[in-house]
Scaffold this motif. Structure first.
Motif, mmCIF file in Angstrom:
data_model
loop_
_atom_site.group_PDB
_atom_site.id
_atom_site.type_symbol
_atom_site.label_atom_id
_atom_site.label_comp_id
_atom_site.label_asym_id
_atom_site.label_seq_id
_atom_site.Cartn_x
_atom_site.Cartn_y
_atom_site.Cartn_z
ATOM 1 N N GLU A 124 0.994 -1.576 -0.018
ATOM 2 C CA GLU A 124 0.043 -0.181 0.289
ATOM 3 C C GLU A 124 0.795 0.933 0.155
ATOM 4 O O GLU A 124 0.284 2.171 -0.674
ATOM 5 N N LYS A 125 1.819 1.177 0.795
ATOM 6 C CA LYS A 125 2.537 2.172 0.967
ATOM 7 C C LYS A 125 3.466 2.836 -0.504
ATOM 8 O O LYS A 125 3.002 3.220 -1.108
ATOM 9 N N PHE A 126 4.044 1.002 -1.302
ATOM 10 C CA PHE A 126 4.687 2.174 -2.768
ATOM 11 C C PHE A 126 3.749 1.710 -3.374
ATOM 12 O O PHE A 126 3.835 2.980 -4.320
ATOM 13 N N GLU A 127 2.166 1.312 -3.476
ATOM 14 C CA GLU A 127 1.545 1.630 -4.578
ATOM 15 C C GLU A 127 1.265 3.572 -4.965
ATOM 16 O O GLU A 127 0.966 4.028 -4.994
ATOM 17 N N SER A 128 0.916 3.622 -2.870
ATOM 18 C CA SER A 128 0.815 5.224 -2.759
ATOM 19 C C SER A 128 1.716 6.303 -3.506
ATOM 20 O O SER A 128 1.223 7.557 -3.751
ATOM 21 N N LEU A 129 2.741 5.603 -4.177
ATOM 22 C CA LEU A 129 3.750 6.476 -4.165
ATOM 23 C C LEU A 129 4.062 6.542 -5.865
ATOM 24 O O LEU A 129 5.142 6.705 -6.273
ATOM 25 N N GLY A 130 2.867 5.539 -6.585
ATOM 26 C CA GLY A 130 2.898 5.140 -8.193
ATOM 27 C C GLY A 130 3.234 4.079 -8.280
ATOM 28 O O GLY A 130 3.559 3.434 -9.985
ATOM 29 N N ALA A 131 3.560 3.072 -7.555
ATOM 30 C CA ALA A 131 4.658 1.725 -7.653
ATOM 31 C C ALA A 131 3.413 1.029 -8.549
ATOM 32 O O ALA A 131 2.098 0.871 -8.252
ATOM 33 N N ILE A 132 3.356 -0.275 -9.552
ATOM 34 C CA ILE A 132 2.675 -0.733 -10.323
ATOM 35 C C ILE A 132 2.919 -2.532 -9.962
ATOM 36 O O ILE A 132 4.046 -2.532 -10.285
ATOM 37 N N PHE A 133 2.151 -3.065 -9.327
ATOM 38 C CA PHE A 133 2.347 -5.045 -9.610
ATOM 39 C C PHE A 133 1.686 -4.960 -10.328
ATOM 40 O O PHE A 133 0.755 -5.201 -10.201
ATOM 41 N N HIS A 134 2.895 -6.314 -10.765
ATOM 42 C CA HIS A 134 2.207 -7.041 -11.453
ATOM 43 C C HIS A 134 1.667 -8.911 -11.160
ATOM 44 O O HIS A 134 1.049 -9.012 -11.713
ATOM 45 N N SER A 135 1.544 -8.955 -9.970
ATOM 46 C CA SER A 135 2.018 -10.181 -9.565
ATOM 47 C C SER A 135 0.721 -9.842 -8.019
ATOM 48 O O SER A 135 0.859 -8.390 -7.568
ATOM 49 N N SER A 136 0.003 -11.147 -6.795
ATOM 50 C CA SER A 136 -0.243 -10.343 -5.917
ATOM 51 C C SER A 136 0.817 -11.610 -5.245
ATOM 52 O O SER A 136 0.637 -12.117 -3.497
ATOM 53 N N SER A 137 2.379 -12.133 -4.941
ATOM 54 C CA SER A 137 3.360 -12.150 -4.395
ATOM 55 C C SER A 137 4.148 -10.665 -3.864
ATOM 56 O O SER A 137 4.512 -10.098 -4.411
#
Ligand code: SF4
Length: 475
Positions: A124-137
């Motif tokens: 959540e912290k990384f996503e709030s800074l713009g990260a996009i993840f490709h997996s649920s791992s």
């Protein structure tokens, strides 16, 4: 539902002296030895002069790899590999490892055994800074943190060190950059990781030492909890910044997860299981019976220990069918009982008319044990006395196994008398926690025993990480 406990994963890495096709092949054979740690997916990444290629797929090592795809990985001097059973993230191909990242500072491949208990918060912290993840791992979160930290540091080792400070939970990791192979264990040392060497002096790392002889190598030592080991050419650097005076290895590695020919924390898994059987017999001296049998596979050694200590004869109680593949066709309800016999059948001559001590490694949900007791009774065993070579499993595990809820644990719902009745045994007994620790024999404060007594070496998350994580990521 599969009724056994599952380990999360197995990892392997090698830095060979000379570049050749052997890096990929060594990984392939080593993964065969680690297959028991994960059967959902597997993969290998090879580093050829700084360029990393990988192949991975869903299934067993023998299903995913063949000569063609191993050779397509190319000539390399470094390789890492992985077998997976998921605890965080589902078992889709996106979650198969190695995880390969192409980054401004160079490529990076990573393999992970463990479970990051603050993965959701970090994501959540990384996503709030713009990260996009490709997996649920959770491994992708580790890889992302390393690449972000690499931008702020001068080397991959420093980036890894900075990342370790962010992570909670269990992680035995092997990271392969363009030039280096880095192996590290979380400061608690929940999951095993060890170091080996080939005859020609190439360094290797593996979840378990049983992987080394398959590639012509030998076990050197365990990676210490918190230790970071970096290999570059013939130079090896050891960083103990995060090492504490002692770690807390998962005690269940000795009971069930690890292969008996492995050495973990300098202790033979085989010997630990044999001794656990002896202690079990010492704690249940009053039992009268005719023979001792073990439940294949991980109950067999403890059964031998039990027989040795009690003086009762050991005999083979079962034949296990080794040829049931993953595509096994599930039976209809009325066929179910016969199908259990396809997987496991009693040797009637050995148990008929006898009072049998049936030794198993553990009881989790109780359903498997119930079926096996029935197999013995159907083979005319006069009495079946179940003895279990570890204590009752009463608490969830947050650190790399798939038991994340007390709902699945029979000992949370029933007392010993009720469980005995449920499984259809004539009596039931467990090894005490003290007995198990003494049987394994390493300093008995050096274990995680959280699933037995609810006391974990690290504060567990306030929610079941896997369910919460999967819910969020997969909607
Ligand atoms: S809680 Fe149990 S299974 Fe989980 S790491 Fe600790 S000892 Fe192992």
């Amino acid at each position: 539902m599969n009724n056994s406990l599952h380990e999360e994963c197995g990892v392997f890495g090698i830095y060979t002296k000379n570049a050749s096709l052997d890096a990929a092949r060594s990984c392939f054979f080593a993964l065969y030895s680690l297959q028991h740690r994960g059967q959902e997916s597997c993969g290998i990444a090879v580093n050829s002069a700084g360029i990393i290629k990988q192949h991975k797929g869903i299934g067993l090592v023998c299903d995913v790899f063949n000569n063609e795809n191993i050779e397509s990985l190319g000539v390399g001097n470094m390789a890492i590999g992985h077998v997976r059973y998921s605890t965080t993230g589902n078992s889709s191909i996106e979650n198969a490892q190695p995880l390969l990242i192409k980054h401004i500072k160079g490529p990076l491949a990573i393999v992970h055994n463990g479970n990051i208990t603050n993965a959701l918060e970090l994501r959540e912290k990384f996503e709030s800074l713009g990260a996009i993840f490709h997996s649920s791992s959770d491994t992708e979160i580790i890889a992302y943190a390393i690449t972000q930290n690499r931008l702020k540091t001068n080397s991959i080792e420093q980036a890894v060190k900075k990342t370790v400070k962010l992570l909670k939970g269990s992680f035995s990791l092997i990271v392969m950059s363009a030039q280096k192979l880095i192996a590290l264990r979380d400061p608690i040392g929940f999951r095993p990781l060890c170091m080996g060497v080939t005859k020609d002096g190439s360094f290797m790392f593996a979840s378990e030492s049983c992987a080394f002889p398959t590639v012509g190598g030998k076990f050197l030592r365990d990676v210490k909890p918190g230790e970071i080991i970096t290999v570059k050419g013939s130079t090896v650097k050891y960083d103990e910044t995060f090492c504490k005076s002692k770690g807390n290895i998962c005690i269940f590695e000795y009971v069930y997860f690890a292969r008996p020919d492995s050495i973990i924390e300098n202790t033979s898994v085989y010997k630990a299981r044999l001794e656990a059987g002896k202690y079990l017999a010492k704690e249940h001296k009053a039992l009268t019976a005719d023979v001792v049998v073990g439940v294949p596979d991980s109950g067999l050694i403890a059964a031998k220990g039990f027989a040795k200590q009690s003086g009762l004869p050991y005999c083979d109680g079962f034949v296990k069918n080794k040829y049931i593949g993953r595509s096994f066709i599930e039976p209809t309800q009325n066929m179910r009982e016969n199908v259990v016999k396809i997987k496991l059948n009693a040797i009637e001559q050995n148990v008929s008319g006898k009072r049998v001590v049936m030794v198993d490694d553990s009881i989790v949900r109780g359903t498997t044990c119930k079926r096996i007791v029935k197999i013995l009774k159907n083979a005319n065993a006069k009495e079946v006395h179940v003895r279990v070579a570890c204590p009752c499993f009463k608490h969830p595990c947050y650190f790399g196994t798939d038991i994340d809820s007390t709902e699945n644990l029979i000992a949370c719902k029933m007392n010993i008398e009720q469980i005995t009745k449920y499984i259809g045994a004539d009596s039931l007994g467990f090894l005490s926690l003290e007995g198990l620790k003494e049987a394994i024999g390493i300093d008995n404060t050096n274990f995680c025993v959280g699933c037995f007594n609810g006391i974990y070496p690290q504060k567990p998350p306030s929610y079941s990480n896997k369910n919460k994580f999967d819910e969020k990521i997969e909607g």
